[in-house]
Each structure stands twice: as structure tokens, then as C-alpha cells.
Design a protein around this motif. Structure first.
Motif, mmCIF file in Angstrom:
data_model
loop_
_atom_site.group_PDB
_atom_site.id
_atom_site.type_symbol
_atom_site.label_atom_id
_atom_site.label_comp_id
_atom_site.label_asym_id
_atom_site.label_seq_id
_atom_site.Cartn_x
_atom_site.Cartn_y
_atom_site.Cartn_z
ATOM 1 N N ASN A 10 12.979 -8.729 -21.161
ATOM 2 C CA ASN A 10 14.317 -8.976 -22.123
ATOM 3 C C ASN A 10 15.289 -8.305 -22.874
ATOM 4 N N ILE A 11 14.582 -7.359 -24.108
ATOM 5 C CA ILE A 11 15.812 -6.076 -24.432
ATOM 6 C C ILE A 11 16.587 -5.818 -23.696
ATOM 7 N N GLU A 12 16.370 -4.751 -22.764
ATOM 8 C CA GLU A 12 15.868 -4.219 -21.718
ATOM 9 C C GLU A 12 17.526 -4.785 -21.329
ATOM 10 N N ASP A 13 17.127 -6.245 -20.103
ATOM 11 C CA ASP A 13 18.103 -7.061 -19.787
ATOM 12 C C ASP A 13 19.226 -6.368 -20.636
ATOM 13 N N ALA A 14 19.295 -7.394 -21.956
ATOM 14 C CA ALA A 14 20.246 -7.998 -22.381
ATOM 15 C C ALA A 14 21.166 -6.088 -23.028
ATOM 16 N N GLU A 15 20.285 -4.886 -23.332
ATOM 17 C CA GLU A 15 21.346 -4.310 -23.290
ATOM 18 C C GLU A 15 21.623 -3.364 -22.093
ATOM 19 N N ILE A 16 21.839 -3.939 -20.631
ATOM 20 C CA ILE A 16 22.401 -3.600 -19.729
ATOM 21 C C ILE A 16 23.258 -4.361 -19.701
ATOM 22 N N GLY A 89 30.551 -11.144 -28.978
ATOM 23 C CA GLY A 89 30.433 -11.919 -27.798
ATOM 24 C C GLY A 89 28.993 -12.437 -26.904
ATOM 25 N N VAL A 90 28.806 -11.564 -25.899
ATOM 26 C CA VAL A 90 28.006 -11.689 -25.496
ATOM 27 C C VAL A 90 26.612 -11.489 -26.326
ATOM 28 N N SER A 91 26.789 -10.426 -26.974
ATOM 29 C CA SER A 91 25.378 -10.608 -28.170
ATOM 30 C C SER A 91 24.988 -11.861 -27.475
ATOM 31 N N ILE A 92 25.650 -12.272 -28.817
ATOM 32 C CA ILE A 92 25.534 -14.066 -28.974
ATOM 33 C C ILE A 92 24.998 -15.426 -28.191
ATOM 34 N N VAL A 93 25.240 -14.663 -26.859
ATOM 35 C CA VAL A 93 25.078 -15.419 -25.366
ATOM 36 C C VAL A 93 23.693 -14.953 -25.014
ATOM 37 N N PHE A 95 21.705 -13.569 -27.507
ATOM 38 C CA PHE A 95 20.337 -14.360 -28.261
ATOM 39 C C PHE A 95 19.685 -15.383 -27.655
ATOM 40 N N ILE A 96 20.858 -16.139 -27.937
ATOM 41 C CA ILE A 96 20.945 -17.899 -27.519
ATOM 42 C C ILE A 96 19.616 -17.881 -26.400
ATOM 43 N N LYS A 97 20.073 -16.985 -25.523
ATOM 44 C CA LYS A 97 18.713 -17.195 -24.341
ATOM 45 C C LYS A 97 18.267 -16.565 -24.326
ATOM 46 N N GLU A 98 17.370 -15.562 -25.372
ATOM 47 C CA GLU A 98 15.973 -15.656 -25.099
ATOM 48 C C GLU A 98 15.365 -16.472 -26.618
ATOM 49 N N LYS A 99 16.445 -17.423 -27.226
ATOM 50 C CA LYS A 99 15.654 -18.030 -28.099
ATOM 51 C C LYS A 99 16.147 -17.100 -29.460
ATOM 52 N N ASP A 100 16.099 -16.249 -29.759
ATOM 53 C CA ASP A 100 16.518 -15.641 -30.583
ATOM 54 C C ASP A 100 17.171 -16.328 -31.892
ATOM 55 N N TYR A 101 17.264 -17.161 -32.598
ATOM 56 C CA TYR A 101 18.038 -18.004 -33.022
ATOM 57 C C TYR A 101 18.835 -17.138 -34.879
ATOM 58 N N MET A 102 17.664 -16.254 -34.722
ATOM 59 C CA MET A 102 17.578 -15.631 -36.017
ATOM 60 C C MET A 102 18.814 -14.477 -36.261
ATOM 61 N N ALA A 104 20.654 -14.595 -33.212
ATOM 62 C CA ALA A 104 21.958 -15.593 -32.851
ATOM 63 C C ALA A 104 23.019 -15.519 -34.531
ATOM 64 N N SER A 105 22.254 -16.124 -35.578
ATOM 65 C CA SER A 105 23.043 -16.649 -36.295
ATOM 66 C C SER A 105 23.844 -15.754 -37.199
ATOM 67 N N ILE A 106 23.579 -14.315 -37.168
ATOM 68 C CA ILE A 106 23.193 -13.831 -37.214
ATOM 69 C C ILE A 106 24.646 -12.962 -37.024
ATOM 70 N N THR A 107 24.467 -12.913 -35.664
ATOM 71 C CA THR A 107 25.932 -12.030 -34.409
ATOM 72 C C THR A 107 26.912 -13.152 -35.430
ATOM 73 N N VAL A 108 26.694 -14.547 -34.643
ATOM 74 C CA VAL A 108 27.577 -15.478 -35.065
ATOM 75 C C VAL A 108 28.376 -14.670 -36.480
ATOM 76 N N THR A 109 27.580 -14.549 -37.301
ATOM 77 C CA THR A 109 29.199 -14.307 -38.542
ATOM 78 C C THR A 109 29.334 -13.214 -38.515
#
Length: 123
Positions: A10-16, A89-93, A95-102, A104-109
Motif C-alpha cells: 500500500n505504501i509503495e502504491d501510494a508513493e507511485i 491533496g492526493v496524499s490526503i485521499v 491516507f484515507i483510503k489506507e485508513k491511516d487517519y492520523m 490524513a489529519s496531519i496532511t489535512v492540516t
């Protein structure tokens, strides 16, 4: 597949996804900027009288609509400036897809801080 292997995938997919977003933003920006430069070279005119030039996003868009070379170049640069914001913005989406809410909230900030800084920097 183990949980650790799935997390790593999942991390590799997000980085890509993030990498492709950044590359696309830079490529689009470079293309638009080059189109503006070619227009400037072909016409020998920036599209603006004397030493004037657009100083706001609204003026850049107005110039872009009528294809003023300088406005086209500035549009490319504006897209280049917005590319990292899009990445956030892509990172927020992601992190939310990965259910990594911590994260996601940091990235929203971070995203909100970027938007506020753009709005305050207009003056």
C-alpha cells in the motif's frame, strides 16, 4: 500475503501515485510554459503594453483566455506552483483510503496551511 507485506504494498502504491502526480504536474507546466515562450518568440510581443504584466490569478486567466503569450507562460508557472499542493491533496485521499487517519489529519492540516498561505499572500 501478510499484514506487513500488504502495508508495504500500500505504501509503495501510494508513493507511485504521488510520484506520477508530481511528474504530470511538472510535465504539464513545462509544456504550457514552452507554448507561451514559442508564442512570445513568434509574435515578438508579450500581449501586454510596455512594462505591464498580470499580477493576479484573475488577470492571468483573462490573458490566457485571449492567448496572450506572457499569460500563457505565467499559467505554466502557476501550475508548477500548485503541483505540490495537488500532491498534498492526493496524499490526503491516499491516507484515507489506507485508513491511516492520523496521517490524513496531519496532511489535512498541512493542506489548510498551504491554502491559507496562498490566500494571505495575494496582497
Amino acid at each position: 500475503m501478510s499484514k506487513d507485506a500488504a502495508d508495504k504494498k500500500n505504501i509503495e502504491d501510494a508513493e507511485i501515485i504521488i510520484s506520477k502526480t508530481l511528474r504530470a504536474g511538472v510535465a504539464i507546466s513545462a509544456t504550457i510554459t514552452c507554448v507561451g515562450l514559442v508564442l512570445f518568440i513568434l509574435t515578438g510581443d508579450s500581449g501586454y503594453p510596455g512594462e505591464t504584466f498580470p499580477t493576479s490569478v484573475r488577470e492571468i486567466i483573462k490573458g490566457l483566455v485571449v492567448f496572450k503569450p506572457y499569460a500563457v507562460m505565467l499559467s505554466g508557472l502557476l501550475i508548477l506552483m500548485l503541483t505540490p499542493v495537488l500532491r498534498v491533496g492526493v496524499s490526503i485521499v491516499t491516507f484515507i483510503k489506507e485508513k491511516d487517519y492520523m496521517y490524513a489529519s496531519i496532511t489535512v492540516t498541512v493542506f489548510l496551511i498551504l491554502i491559507i498561505s496562498f490566500l494571505l499572500g495575494r496582497g
